[in-house]
Design a protein around this motif. Sequence first.
Motif, PDB file in Angstrom:
ATOM      1  N   ILE A  11      -4.371 -12.173  12.792  1.00  0.00           N
ATOM      2  CA  ILE A  11      -5.448 -12.217  11.792  1.00  0.00           C
ATOM      3  C   ILE A  11      -5.097 -13.216  10.687  1.00  0.00           C
ATOM      4  CG2 ILE A  11      -6.908 -10.838  10.278  1.00  0.00           C
ATOM      5  CD1 ILE A  11      -6.303  -8.413  11.833  1.00  0.00           C
ATOM      6  N   ASP A  12      -6.072 -14.041  10.341  1.00  0.00           N
ATOM      7  CA  ASP A  12      -5.881 -15.032   9.277  1.00  0.00           C
ATOM      8  C   ASP A  12      -5.709 -14.307   7.938  1.00  0.00           C
ATOM      9  OD1 ASP A  12      -6.060 -17.051   7.409  1.00  0.00           O
ATOM     10  OD2 ASP A  12      -8.119 -17.630   7.920  1.00  0.00           O
ATOM     11  N   PRO A  13      -4.590 -14.522   7.241  1.00  0.00           N
ATOM     12  CA  PRO A  13      -4.395 -13.810   5.979  1.00  0.00           C
ATOM     13  C   PRO A  13      -5.460 -14.146   4.927  1.00  0.00           C
ATOM     14  CG  PRO A  13      -2.568 -15.337   6.400  1.00  0.00           C
ATOM     15  CD  PRO A  13      -3.413 -15.316   7.635  1.00  0.00           C
ATOM     16  N   ALA A  14      -5.966 -15.381   4.929  1.00  0.00           N
ATOM     17  CA  ALA A  14      -6.992 -15.737   3.936  1.00  0.00           C
ATOM     18  C   ALA A  14      -8.276 -14.929   4.203  1.00  0.00           C
ATOM     19  CB  ALA A  14      -7.280 -17.237   3.995  1.00  0.00           C
ATOM     20  N   TRP A  15      -8.634 -14.782   5.474  1.00  0.00           N
ATOM     21  CA  TRP A  15      -9.805 -13.953   5.835  1.00  0.00           C
ATOM     22  C   TRP A  15      -9.557 -12.508   5.425  1.00  0.00           C
ATOM     23  CZ3 TRP A  15     -10.321  -9.684   9.070  1.00  0.00           C
ATOM     24  CH2 TRP A  15     -11.629  -9.315   9.402  1.00  0.00           C
ATOM     25  N   THR A  16      -8.361 -12.010   5.726  1.00  0.00           N
ATOM     26  CA  THR A  16      -8.012 -10.618   5.392  1.00  0.00           C
ATOM     27  C   THR A  16      -8.139 -10.387   3.891  1.00  0.00           C
ATOM     28  OG1 THR A  16      -6.425 -10.661   7.207  1.00  0.00           O
ATOM     29  CG2 THR A  16      -6.195  -8.872   5.623  1.00  0.00           C
ATOM     30  N   ALA A  17      -7.616 -11.332   3.110  1.00  0.00           N
ATOM     31  CA  ALA A  17      -7.645 -11.185   1.656  1.00  0.00           C
ATOM     32  C   ALA A  17      -9.083 -11.132   1.142  1.00  0.00           C
ATOM     33  CB  ALA A  17      -6.878 -12.328   0.998  1.00  0.00           C
ATOM     34  N   ARG A  18      -9.990 -11.880   1.799  1.00  0.00           N
ATOM     35  CA  ARG A  18     -11.404 -11.854   1.383  1.00  0.00           C
ATOM     36  C   ARG A  18     -12.111 -10.577   1.808  1.00  0.00           C
ATOM     37  NH1 ARG A  18     -11.510 -17.093   3.405  1.00  0.00           N
ATOM     38  NH2 ARG A  18     -12.557 -16.388   5.296  1.00  0.00           N
ATOM     39  N   GLU A  19     -11.779 -10.080   2.997  1.00  0.00           N
ATOM     40  CA  GLU A  19     -12.559  -8.995   3.595  1.00  0.00           C
ATOM     41  C   GLU A  19     -12.121  -7.591   3.169  1.00  0.00           C
ATOM     42  OE1 GLU A  19     -15.292  -9.343   5.508  1.00  0.00           O
ATOM     43  OE2 GLU A  19     -15.161 -11.527   5.246  1.00  0.00           O
ATOM     44  N   LEU A  20     -10.872  -7.423   2.786  1.00  0.00           N
ATOM     45  CA  LEU A  20     -10.409  -6.083   2.419  1.00  0.00           C
ATOM     46  C   LEU A  20     -10.891  -5.721   1.017  1.00  0.00           C
ATOM     47  CD1 LEU A  20      -6.723  -5.870   3.703  1.00  0.00           C
ATOM     48  CD2 LEU A  20      -8.778  -4.863   4.723  1.00  0.00           C
ATOM     49  N   PRO A  21     -11.079  -4.428   0.733  1.00  0.00           N
ATOM     50  CA  PRO A  21     -11.467  -4.020  -0.627  1.00  0.00           C
ATOM     51  C   PRO A  21     -10.500  -4.586  -1.667  1.00  0.00           C
ATOM     52  CG  PRO A  21     -11.462  -2.121   0.874  1.00  0.00           C
ATOM     53  CD  PRO A  21     -10.904  -3.280   1.648  1.00  0.00           C
ATOM     54  N   ALA A  22     -11.043  -5.020  -2.805  1.00  0.00           N
ATOM     55  CA  ALA A  22     -10.216  -5.613  -3.867  1.00  0.00           C
ATOM     56  C   ALA A  22      -9.143  -4.614  -4.287  1.00  0.00           C
ATOM     57  CB  ALA A  22     -11.096  -5.968  -5.066  1.00  0.00           C
ATOM     58  N   GLY A  23      -7.931  -5.109  -4.471  1.00  0.00           N
ATOM     59  CA  GLY A  23      -6.853  -4.259  -4.974  1.00  0.00           C
ATOM     60  C   GLY A  23      -6.154  -3.431  -3.908  1.00  0.00           C
ATOM     61  N   MET A  24      -6.687  -3.425  -2.682  1.00  0.00           N
ATOM     62  CA  MET A  24      -6.041  -2.609  -1.645  1.00  0.00           C
ATOM     63  C   MET A  24      -4.731  -3.287  -1.212  1.00  0.00           C
ATOM     64  SD  MET A  24      -7.533  -1.303   1.959  1.00  0.00           S
ATOM     65  CE  MET A  24      -7.029   0.307   2.524  1.00  0.00           C
ATOM     66  N   PRO A  25      -3.624  -2.533  -1.214  1.00  0.00           N
ATOM     67  CA  PRO A  25      -2.365  -3.129  -0.781  1.00  0.00           C
ATOM     68  C   PRO A  25      -2.414  -3.511   0.695  1.00  0.00           C
ATOM     69  CG  PRO A  25      -1.982  -1.084  -1.993  1.00  0.00           C
ATOM     70  CD  PRO A  25      -3.452  -1.160  -1.717  1.00  0.00           C
ATOM     71  N   VAL A  26      -1.814  -4.655   1.021  1.00  0.00           N
ATOM     72  CA  VAL A  26      -1.802  -5.155   2.385  1.00  0.00           C
ATOM     73  C   VAL A  26      -0.348  -5.392   2.795  1.00  0.00           C
ATOM     74  CG1 VAL A  26      -2.138  -7.558   1.685  1.00  0.00           C
ATOM     75  CG2 VAL A  26      -2.878  -6.852   3.924  1.00  0.00           C
ATOM     76  N   GLN A  27      -0.072  -5.183   4.073  1.00  0.00           N
ATOM     77  CA  GLN A  27       1.292  -5.366   4.584  1.00  0.00           C
ATOM     78  C   GLN A  27       1.257  -6.294   5.796  1.00  0.00           C
ATOM     79  OE1 GLN A  27       4.256  -2.007   4.926  1.00  0.00           O
ATOM     80  NE2 GLN A  27       3.734  -2.196   7.094  1.00  0.00           N
ATOM     81  N   GLY A  28       2.072  -7.315   5.790  1.00  0.00           N
ATOM     82  CA  GLY A  28       2.130  -8.204   6.950  1.00  0.00           C
ATOM     83  C   GLY A  28       2.451  -9.605   6.532  1.00  0.00           C
ATOM     84  N   ASN A  29       2.069 -10.542   7.362  1.00  0.00           N
ATOM     85  CA  ASN A  29       1.737 -10.475   8.778  1.00  0.00           C
ATOM     86  C   ASN A  29       2.375 -11.642   9.517  1.00  0.00           C
ATOM     87  OD1 ASN A  29      -0.014 -12.575   7.953  1.00  0.00           O
ATOM     88  ND2 ASN A  29      -1.658 -11.895   9.276  1.00  0.00           N
ATOM     89  N   PHE A  30       3.688 -11.803   9.300  1.00  0.00           N
ATOM     90  CA  PHE A  30       4.439 -12.937   9.855  1.00  0.00           C
ATOM     91  C   PHE A  30       4.667 -12.711  11.353  1.00  0.00           C
ATOM     92  CE2 PHE A  30       8.111 -15.608  10.653  1.00  0.00           C
ATOM     93  CZ  PHE A  30       7.845 -16.727   9.894  1.00  0.00           C
ATOM     94  N   ASP A  31       4.484 -13.767  12.135  1.00  0.00           N
ATOM     95  CA  ASP A  31       4.615 -13.645  13.593  1.00  0.00           C
ATOM     96  C   ASP A  31       6.084 -13.418  13.998  1.00  0.00           C
ATOM     97  OD1 ASP A  31       4.553 -13.902  16.337  1.00  0.00           O
ATOM     98  OD2 ASP A  31       3.209 -15.648  16.314  1.00  0.00           O
ATOM     99  N   PRO A  32       6.383 -12.295  14.654  1.00  0.00           N
ATOM    100  CA  PRO A  32       7.779 -12.040  15.053  1.00  0.00           C
ATOM    101  C   PRO A  32       8.335 -13.123  15.982  1.00  0.00           C
ATOM    102  CG  PRO A  32       6.302 -10.314  15.891  1.00  0.00           C
ATOM    103  CD  PRO A  32       5.495 -11.175  14.978  1.00  0.00           C
ATOM    104  N   LEU A  33       7.461 -13.833  16.694  1.00  0.00           N
ATOM    105  CA  LEU A  33       7.977 -14.877  17.586  1.00  0.00           C
ATOM    106  C   LEU A  33       8.313 -16.168  16.838  1.00  0.00           C
ATOM    107  CD1 LEU A  33       6.153 -14.307  20.951  1.00  0.00           C
ATOM    108  CD2 LEU A  33       8.271 -13.348  20.054  1.00  0.00           C
ATOM    109  N   LEU A  34       7.683 -16.402  15.686  1.00  0.00           N
ATOM    110  CA  LEU A  34       8.111 -17.528  14.844  1.00  0.00           C
ATOM    111  C   LEU A  34       9.461 -17.191  14.208  1.00  0.00           C
ATOM    112  CD1 LEU A  34       7.718 -20.294  13.544  1.00  0.00           C
ATOM    113  CD2 LEU A  34       6.148 -19.257  11.899  1.00  0.00           C
ATOM    114  N   LEU A  35       9.667 -15.913  13.924  1.00  0.00           N
ATOM    115  CA  LEU A  35      10.975 -15.497  13.404  1.00  0.00           C
ATOM    116  C   LEU A  35      12.043 -15.659  14.485  1.00  0.00           C
ATOM    117  CD1 LEU A  35      12.519 -14.285  11.006  1.00  0.00           C
ATOM    118  CD2 LEU A  35      12.005 -12.018  11.929  1.00  0.00           C
ATOM    119  N   LEU A  36      11.693 -15.340  15.710  1.00  0.00           N
ATOM    120  CA  LEU A  36      12.615 -15.537  16.837  1.00  0.00           C
ATOM    121  C   LEU A  36      12.940 -17.023  16.997  1.00  0.00           C
ATOM    122  CD1 LEU A  36      13.938 -14.533  19.573  1.00  0.00           C
ATOM    123  CD2 LEU A  36      11.729 -15.023  20.613  1.00  0.00           C
ATOM    124  N   ALA A  37      11.892 -17.865  17.001  1.00  0.00           N
ATOM    125  CA  ALA A  37      12.083 -19.295  17.220  1.00  0.00           C
ATOM    126  C   ALA A  37      12.766 -19.959  16.022  1.00  0.00           C
ATOM    127  CB  ALA A  37      10.735 -19.966  17.484  1.00  0.00           C
TER     128      ALA A  37
END
Length: 341
Positions: free
Chosen positions: A265-291
Amino acid sequence: MPGLLLDTLNGKRGDRVPLWLMRQAGRYLPEYRALREEKGGFLAMAYDSEAACEITLQPIERFGFDGAILFSDILIVPHAMGQHLEFLAGEGPKLSPPLVEAELDGLAPDRSRYDPIYETVRLCRQRLGADTTMLGFAGSPWTVATYMVAGEGSRDQHEARAMAYRDPLKLDAILDRIVAETIEYLSGQIESGAEAVQLFDSWAGSLAPDEFERLVIAPNARIVAALRAKHPDTPVIGFPKGAGEKLPAYARETGVQAVGVDETIDPAWTARELPAGMPVQGNFDPLLLLAGSDRLEARARVILEAFADRPHVFNLGHGIDRRTPIEHVERLIAVVRAFEG
Ligand code: CP3
């Protein structure tokens, strides 16, 4: 001092972004592999409170994450509900009898299986510093049901998805029982010292929209309402992996205090679509961390910037891969800690 992670889940934005990683206690750590060598199988360690607590604390000692996630598994609940559980090398978990052929009423539940898990939480909370948040968890009813029904993992959750159409009353009865069990189990974790809990819905992404409402949103909403009534101060993080465009409905309708987002999920889209002020957790790709390519730092900053206007807990979009080099984890932690915003 309740800790930066807990404050963030309660809706505050601090002067640094807190961080933990799904599956941070696990096989990418040499100290975990050494203990597993000594203790034997995964399940034996999950029920050995001293070993499980040591494993829970390993990534805190090494990296100083802001949260410690209980070392356990989502399949403890089906085990306590009376299915036989085994982890076969190279084949993954087996639950028997599978509910596609057996009836729920034929199982002999044993809630004393939760006792060593509660003891792990208690030991960890005692041993952690006050500013590290102790996180409990359970699988969400739909994800747990996919394993109970098929008796094993599957590529597309075929058996449970077919049961949803062929025999909806049977699947509803299974979900009802998992909801009741999960309320009991998470309440027990909270009473033992868990300061926040996460509902993992690893297979939320495999459902059509009406089924998502019925099998993901509704059961999670019942769990959240019951926990909120008993433990109003304990935040619940909902993680509907693969929810895609259904994420905002999940966030609004389940009542969770914070929502976990996977890497698709695009974080910019998520930030727009979620209710204002709602805490969000994520969203780094574990395979980019592997690579660990030169894109690691840049991508981490994109996520940090996208969520800069709301409470944000930095995390992966799914569990860390067991082949991930420790140096890549250290690089990621350095970017998150250096971020000011
Ligand atoms: O962040 C967390 O640690 C949360 C807890 C969690 C674990 N597993 C811990 C774990 C969660 C939410 C799971 C989910 C899970 N477990 C699923 C759903 C699919 C998914 O990946 O989300 C399934 C099918 C399982 C069953 C399971 N548990 C398998 C197949 C394995 C690997 C086999 C083995 O023998 O190790 C596990 C082990 C497991 N579960 C570990 C942890 C930390 C151990 C170590 C590791 O794999 O790094």
